[in-house]
Design an enzyme around this catalytic site. Structure first.
Site, PDB file in Angstrom:
ATOM      1  N   ASP A 131      -6.515  -2.626  12.594  1.00  0.00           N
ATOM      2  CA  ASP A 131      -6.005  -2.862  11.245  1.00  0.00           C
ATOM      3  C   ASP A 131      -7.222  -3.101  10.362  1.00  0.00           C
ATOM      4  O   ASP A 131      -8.006  -4.024  10.617  1.00  0.00           O
ATOM      5  CB  ASP A 131      -5.096  -4.093  11.211  1.00  0.00           C
ATOM      6  CG  ASP A 131      -3.773  -3.842  11.918  1.00  0.00           C
ATOM      7  OD1 ASP A 131      -3.249  -2.720  11.800  1.00  0.00           O
ATOM      8  OD2 ASP A 131      -3.269  -4.766  12.580  1.00  0.00           O
ATOM      9  N   ASP A 185       7.812  -0.322   9.876  1.00  0.00           N
ATOM     10  CA  ASP A 185       7.735  -1.783   9.968  1.00  0.00           C
ATOM     11  C   ASP A 185       9.160  -2.294   9.830  1.00  0.00           C
ATOM     12  O   ASP A 185       9.830  -2.012   8.832  1.00  0.00           O
ATOM     13  CB  ASP A 185       6.858  -2.354   8.849  1.00  0.00           C
ATOM     14  CG  ASP A 185       5.413  -1.882   8.961  1.00  0.00           C
ATOM     15  OD1 ASP A 185       4.942  -1.683  10.103  1.00  0.00           O
ATOM     16  OD2 ASP A 185       4.757  -1.701   7.913  1.00  0.00           O
TER      17      ASP A 185
END
Length: 252
Positions: A11, A130
């Site tokens: 990330d 998500d």
């Protein structure tokens, strides 16, 4: 039989690898080029790079950093963050990405998936979802790095996206993200059973048993994790050896 894949995730924020819990409390986890090279050496099956603030900051993914990482690895490389056009994908593939991951832009314009799949092949297009389980027990889709809730159920969007051209699903449970309490076996299992494409489970991996569970119980094709690898809590070679010894087919 297809082997199960272990995928570390980078990330990226401001050019550094970061990690949070439930998409918040972000902390630094190191240099992405060094980490990518280390994971490739250790036998990771793929590497995922997510520019986590690209969509919110309305900018494109860091193609120069993608290029630097790609020169240090010899495994499939998936890149996501702020991708919304054929031009974006072309640029990333030219800079060393093998697959691209789309999330918010695809949800807002599902035709994007069809166009990308037509141009590059669906095997190149990973749809990142998500999702969060709400009080009613349903799993809903969230956008913009988990900041915006939608009224769309995860399974409905996943089905629509696969029909539109997505060749793989990267499913992140926001409830489990960074908690190291185990993957979301129920929603992962639902997608793995009902979709004709591979499903990557993400969010919650904390022990070797968690990986065995998501493969054996939920039927995931791959499991993605970040902090346990970045902070050297579990080494990829040890994890794969343990999985192999416990009846999970992995590439050693």
């Amino acid at each position: 039989m297809l082997t199960k894949r272990i995928i570390p995730c980078l990330d990226i924020k401001d050019g550094r690898t970061v990690k949070g819990i439930n998409f918040e409390n972000i902390r630094d986890a190191g240099d992405p080029v060094e980490l990518g090279a280390l994971y490739a050496q250790q036998g990771a099956d793929e590497l995922v790079f997510l520019d986590i603030t690209a969509t919110v900051e309305k900018r494109k993914t860091l193609s120069e950093l993608v290029n630097r990482i790609s020169h240090h690895i010899n495994i499939p490389f998936t890149v996501g963050g702020g991708i919304s056009s054929i031009e974006d994908v072309s640029m990333l593939l030219q800079n060393g990405a093998d697959k691209i991951s789309v999330n918010t832009a695809a949800f807002k314009t599902p035709k994007l998936l069809t166009g990308l799949a037509k141009e590059f092949g669906s095997q190149c297009i990973v749809l990142a979802i998500d999702t969060k389980q709400e009080e009613d027990g349903e799993w809903y889709v969230y956008l913009n790095g988990g900041r915006i809730k939608t009224a769309t159920r995860c399974i409905d969007w996943a089905r629509q996206a696969v029909n539109a051209g997505a060749g793989e699903i990267l499913l992140t449970s926001m409830n489990h993200d960074g908690t190291k309490q185990g993957f979301a076996l129920d929603i992962t299992g639902t997608l793995a059973r009902e979709l004709p494409v591979p499903v990557i489970a993400s969010g919650g991996g904390g022990t070797k048993q968690h990986f065995a569970d998501v493969f054996k119980t939920a039927g995931a094709d791959a499991a993605l994790a970040a902090s346990i690898f970045h902070f050297k809590e579990i080494a990829i070679p040890n994890l794969k050896k343990w999985l192999h010894n416990n009846g999970v087919e992995v590439r050693i």
